[in-house]
Each structure stands twice: as C-alpha cells, then as structure tokens.
Write a protein that holds these residues in place. Structure first.
Motif: not given
Length: 714
Positions: A576-597
C-alpha cells in the motif's frame, strides 16, 4: 543488423538513425498541444500509415496511367504488386486539399472507413476518431501538411525504408513521452535487436505471445535480410491483449509488407490462446513484469503448466511455461523477464526453476542494466531456453551446461531516466554467447562478466538464476592482462569524450535557448491555485518489486530511509506504499509546518509511507520551478496556517487545504522554456557524473597498466 550511419547523423535513445525523423517528431509533437501522448500517437501514426499506402497507390496509379492498355482503376493491377487499393476519397491529395477545412476530422475518418471497406485485412485496425471535438482541427490540418512533405510509399522511399525509420522513431518517442505506459506497446530497439541476434531466426515459425506493436517481428525480418536470407522463410505468429496496441501491430506489419497471423482480434494469451496447436521454432517476447491480476485462479489445471501451476499473484512463470509449451522440439526462445524472477523466494517459483534446469532447458541468462525500459527503471533479465542442447547444425553439445552473463554494467546514459545498449555492447554479448554454444568456439570465462556453469552447480545454489551467484568477481586490478586494461582504457576514453562532447552541446543549446527566449527579463506572473498545478498521485506499489523506500524530514527533506535509520522501519507489507517518481512533490502532513516537504530528485522511482502525500506536477508546468517555490520560506510560513491540531508535533496539514493555497508562477510560455532549461541542466549534471565516474575508472586502469607492465619485467 544496424544500418550504416550517415556522416551527419546522430543516434537517439530508441536506436533509430536521426535526420528528418527527428525534425518531423519535433514538429508533430509541437502540434500535440494538450492531447495526451497515449492518444496522440494514434492520430499521428494513423496519418503516417494513410500517407504510406496512398503514396504506394499513387505511384502504381501513375505507372498504369502511362501504359497504353492498362486501366488504373482496375483493382487487380494493385493487388498483384502487394499495393493496397485506395479509393478516391482516401487519397492523400484529397486530404491535403481539404486540410484547412473545419471538417477535416470527418474527412479523415471517412477516408479510414473507406480503406477498411476496400481492404478486408485492415478492417477494425485503423483509427477513426479524428472528428472528435477534443482534437484541434487547425493543428490536424497542419499535421497533414507536415506529413505531406515527405514521400513514404513510393519505390525510392521504400528502398530506403523511410517509412520504417519514421514509424520506429515515432513509436520510440511516444514510448519515451508516455513513460510507464509506453512500455505496453514498445520494447527498446537495442533489447529487441539483442534478442534477435542471440537466437538468429533464419527460417521457421516465429512466435510472440505478447507482441505489442510488432517490434520482434520487424527485427526478425531485418535480421534475415541482413544475412542474405529469404523473408518468405519466416512465418509470423503473435497475440496481443490490448486492442489499441493490436491495431498498432497490424499497421506496423502492413506498412512493411509482413504477413503475419496475430489473431483476428485482440485476446488474452492466458485465457484465449489463439495458437493452441502452434509449436514455434523461435519465440521472442517481452511480457509485462510481475502482473498480479492475470486470472491465475481460472486456469489452475491448464495443460501448459507442465512444471506446476504458477502463483496466482504473479504471472512471470505463467509466461515462462506458456513459452515452453509452444516451443518446437529443436526450438529456442529468448524473452525478457523482471530480474526478480531470477531468484524470487516463492516456493512455487523456485520449484518451476528447478524443473526447468532438470529438464535441461536453460541455455543462457543475461542480466541487463537498469533504466533500459520505459515501463520501469528496475533492471530486467533475458532468458534463453532451448529444447535441444545436443550437437546440431553449428551448435556444440552443451547438455547440462548454462551460460550466465552479467551485462548490468554495460550501456550508456542517454538521459537521467534512460540508458541504452550500444552497438559495441550488443556485439560483445552476442559474440560471447555464440562462441560458447558454437562448435569450435573460443569461449572462455571472464571474471565479472560471464561464466559457463554446470546444472550441478545450479542445484548447489538452490536453482538461483542470478549470474552474480556464479560469475567470479573481478579480483585486484593487477590480475588483469595488459591487453584487457588497454582495451578498457580505450573504451573509457571514447565514452568520456562522448560525454564531454554532449556536455558542450548541451551548454551551447541551453545558452541559445535562454537568449532566444529572453529568459533574463522579468516574466509576467499569474496566480494559480495549487489544485491547478498539482494532482494527487494514486499510484500504489501493489505486488511489484520493492524499490528504495523514501522518508521526508523537516531538516534533510526527501532521503533514502536506509540513510536515516540504522535498520528498516517500514512494515514488511509495503503493497500500500505510494509510488514516488522523479519530480513528484512529497510532504509529511504532520510536519509540513516545519518544512517537511521536498521534490524527488534522488531517484527515478521509489516508494513512501501511505501517510505521506504524493503530488504530481501537471502537464505544462515546469516541475523544477514549482518544486523550488513550494520550498521557499514564504510558502512554508503559509503551511502553518493550514495545519490543524492541538498537539504541536502532530499538527496535520490536509491535502485538500494544501491544494487550496495560491502560488505565483510565470506565464506558461516562460515556464515552457524554463522546463526545457531545467531538463537540460539535469541532463548536463548526469553527463558530468558520467565523466567523473569514467575519470576515476581511468585512474584505476592506468594503475593497472603500470602493474601489468611491472609483472612483465619480473
């Protein structure tokens, strides 16, 4: 075999010779607009096919018109010369005369219908949706004018294989643009050529159970022609389950005059085998990798599963046994499989591998470099099976023996996401295999590259088909011979020189691109909603092979999980893990406010936790520019406003609120140029890494040369 290259031509990533094909592609692609490449290929390739048969018809028509007693409207005069009959409303002159009309879409559709009506072998094959509203009729007219500038079906063009070159080049370019989906209809030419050169289909029945657009058949016929054989000595059989791809194959064969039986319509090979009684002399195939939903539960007791029913969750060994079932007593098969099939831990798959060895069917395994295929960056392998390893024709007795070749280090990087086997690479692999199996061949094991192994050794390794399990590793460099080191130095100097020349050309092109588009001037900005720029990715790993696991942190951004943690922290089930491809944007919803993007630049494909959000930059926007802006301090400050929750370290930023944010971006024309420059810079960086790697290798080789000379003095 490869054609002789023109002095002024270069080579592209799908192996076709560049020239007018490249110019045509660039012009045609420019007219694509917002149409998805998977749809546009049928628009373009259908018109190319129409131009070809119209040219061939017109040439024959003019010749008949010049004859005193001939009737140019007599259909028998065309069929005798293997020329399709083209009714008046479908002839290219009629289409081009109406190219500027708003009804041109319907006119083309009517032409396709008329051709199918008059030529039964083409019924249900040609695209007939040029009149749909989504297709810009002005651009369609321009495309007709563009294709009308070159001859395709006249005798001179046929002798130079002009159509074949255009069609093959366009197929490869569409596969590259489509990425993952492109591999469903196209196998890279270098891989097809390698398979064909290895098994040498001179004469007999050639079968491809998942034939795509027919590349295996085309290359087989080229092989016969190049070696002075007769095309009529080959009988073509194939099957394809995807309807649009089946149509592509029918057109691809028709334009080359290849007669083949690929079924009356598309059909699933496992559940509706259209060639049940066929025993083929040569089988070539590139089955889809690791398919989980192949319907294995409905064919558990099938006659094809001689070595046991394949796993219901993976079709790899269903393909292997289907191929074995259709192999003639002296037949040989060469096909592509995911590298995971070489040593997958499934007890069922290992038992099938064991029975393949015990039946002495396994002739050769070749592991390939990564990034050769548009479907996946994961490395693949080539399997060669034969029913007769005894002495016959020019082959020696190689019973109870198998050749393993590790070609994973070969190939050159064309772009950051694609590699290609060079002609030198192909020749090396083919020569090693043929010298091993041929009576009187001068084969010898080469450390780090190839080894001949007994079936007894394979049994000791528990039927592991990975070449690395058997091939001796390259020992210290002073053990290499002087000739080997000198050859390596020459090869690396040539490769480094090629990369440096590419870098110089890239820099020059980037400079011209920047100057001609005034990128130094301040562009006009437009405010967009992030939902207009990004879309949620729904890709999941499923049952595919697990690539690198990525994690997103507030300090380091997107990193490989293995670099951040001493041991694996992902769950054992990553389906169930998500595929990440080159140039995709990934962020951690719980730490986005601390720049986890962050934006994915560290790998072509990876996977990340289902808890993370993965967003893909929409067509038309510059991914690098979007990614940069999303990581600026100004945007990060805005992320705090959309994060909700009372516990500071667990404040969550829902993706719905994230996509409602505004972003200021330059106008689209500036972004188009910016995207081209960004891609060029990435290619430049890739070439730079190649040069650095080659320089390090040269340093070691010079040391090795000194050591080998030193040994000669001892």
């Amino acid at each position: 075999m490869p054609r002789t290259k023109n002095k002024d031509s270069a080579k592209n990533s799908n192996g076709a010779t560049l020239g007018f094909e490249e110019k045509m592609w660039k012009a045609a692609d420019k007219m694509r607009g917002n149409i998805d490449a998977s749809e546009y290929k049928h628009v373009v390739l259908g018109l190319i096919f129409l131009k070809y048969i119209s040219d061939a018809f017109q040439e024959r028509y003019d010749a008949l018109k010049a004859e005193e007693f001939a009737d140019p409207e007599d259909r028998d005069e065309y069929s005798a010369f293997n020329v399709f009959w083209v009714p008046k409303e479908a002839r290219w002159a009629h289409l081009q005369a109406n190219a500027k009309q708003p009804t041109i879409g319907k006119i083309v559709d009517d032409a396709m219908v008329a051709i199918e009506r008059e030529n039964p072998t083409l019924r249900g094959v040609l695209p007939k949706d040029y009149g749909r509203p989504q297709l810009d009729k002005h651009r369609l007219g321009e495309l007709i004018d563009l294709i009308g500038t070159i001859g395709l079906g006249d005798a001179e063009s046929r002798s130079g294989d002009v159509l074949g070159r255009v069609y093959e080049y366009f197929l490869g370019q569409f596969a590259s643009v489509e990425g993952k989906g492109g591999g469903e209809f196209y196998t890279p030419r270098s891989v097809v050529q390698l398979l064909v050169e290895m098994i040498e289909p001179y004469k007999g029945r050639v079968y491809d159970p998942c034939c795509g657009s027919g590349g295996m058949f085309v290359q087989s016929e080229k092989f016969v022609e190049a070696h002075g054989g007769r095309i009529g000595d080959l009988s073509i059989y194939g099957q394809e389950s995807n309807h649009t791809t089946w149509r592509l194959c029918k057109m691809n064969l028709a334009i080359r005059g290849i007669e083949g039986n690929i079924g009356e319509k598309d059909a699933d090979t496992f559940h509706k085998d259209q060639h049940k009684d066929l025993k083929a002399d040569f089988i070539l195939a590139n089955p889809p990798f690791n398919v989980s939903d192949w319907g294995g539960d409905r064919v558990r007791d099938d006659v094809r599963w001689k070595f046991g029913a394949p796993p219901e969750g993976n079709a790899n060994f269903a393909w292997v046994q289907h191929i074995i079932h259709h192999l003639a007593p002296n037949g040989i098969a060469g096909f592509v499989l995911s590298e995971v099939a070489l040593s997958s831990g499934s007890g069922t798959e290992n038992a099938i591998r064991q029975k393949i060895v015990e039946s002495d069917l396994l002739d050769c395994i070749v592991t390939l470099p990564e990034k050769l295929f548009y479907t996946t960056p994961i490395p693949a392998s080539l399997w060669f099976l034969t029913r007769n390893k005894d002495r016959h024709e020019k082959c020696r007795n190689r019973q109870q023996q198998t050749l393993f070749i590790d070609a994973s280090k070969l190939g050159k990087e064309i772009t950051r996401t694609h590699r290609e086997l060079t002609q030198e690479d192909l020749s090396l692999i083919v020569e090693v295999y043929h010298s091993w199996r041929t009576e009187g061949g001068d084969y010898r094991d080469v450390s780090g590259f190839c080894k001949s192994v007994s079936n007894e050794d394979i049994e000791k390794h528990e039927f592991n088909f990975q070449p690395a399990a058997y091939i001796d590793p390259i020992s210290a460099i002073h053990n290499l011979s002087q000739k080997e080191v000198e050859t390596d130095i020459g090869h690396n100097f040539a490769s480094a020189n090629h990369s440096i020349n590419l870098m110089a050309e890239l820099i020059s092109n980037l400079n011209l691109l920047a100057e001609s588009n005034n990128v130094h001037k301040m562009p006009k900005l437009k405010i967009w909603k992030l939902s207009d720029v990004l879309e949620k990715s729904t890709e999941r790993l499923g049952s595919g092979q697990e690539p690198e696991i990525l994690t997103c942190t507030e300090t380091a951004g997107l990193v490989f999980q293995r670099e951040r943690f001493a041991k694996r922290v992902a769950t054992s089930d990553t389906s169930k893990y998500k595929i990440v491809r080159r140039t995709d944007i990934v962020y951690n919803p719980y730490l986005l406010w601390l720049s986890a993007i962050d934006q994915c630049w560290i790998t072509d494909v990876g996977i990340t936790s289902p808890a993370y959000e993965v967003l893909r930059v929409k067509e038309g926007f510059d991914p690098a520019l979007v990614g940069f802006i999303l990581r600026t301090k100004e945007m990060i400050a805005r992320y705090k406003g959309i994060s909700i929750g009372t516990v500071q370290r667990r404040r969550r930023a829902p993706v719905e609120k994230f996509l409602e944010l505004d972003i200021a971006l330059p106008e689209m024309e500036f972004q188009r140029v910016s995207k081209l420059i960004s891609m060029g810079v990435q290619d430049l960086a890739a070439q730079s890494r190649d040069v650095n790697r080659l320089m390090m290798k040269l340093q070691k080789d010079f040391a090795g040369l000194w050591l080998s000379n030193f040994k000669l003095l001892e």
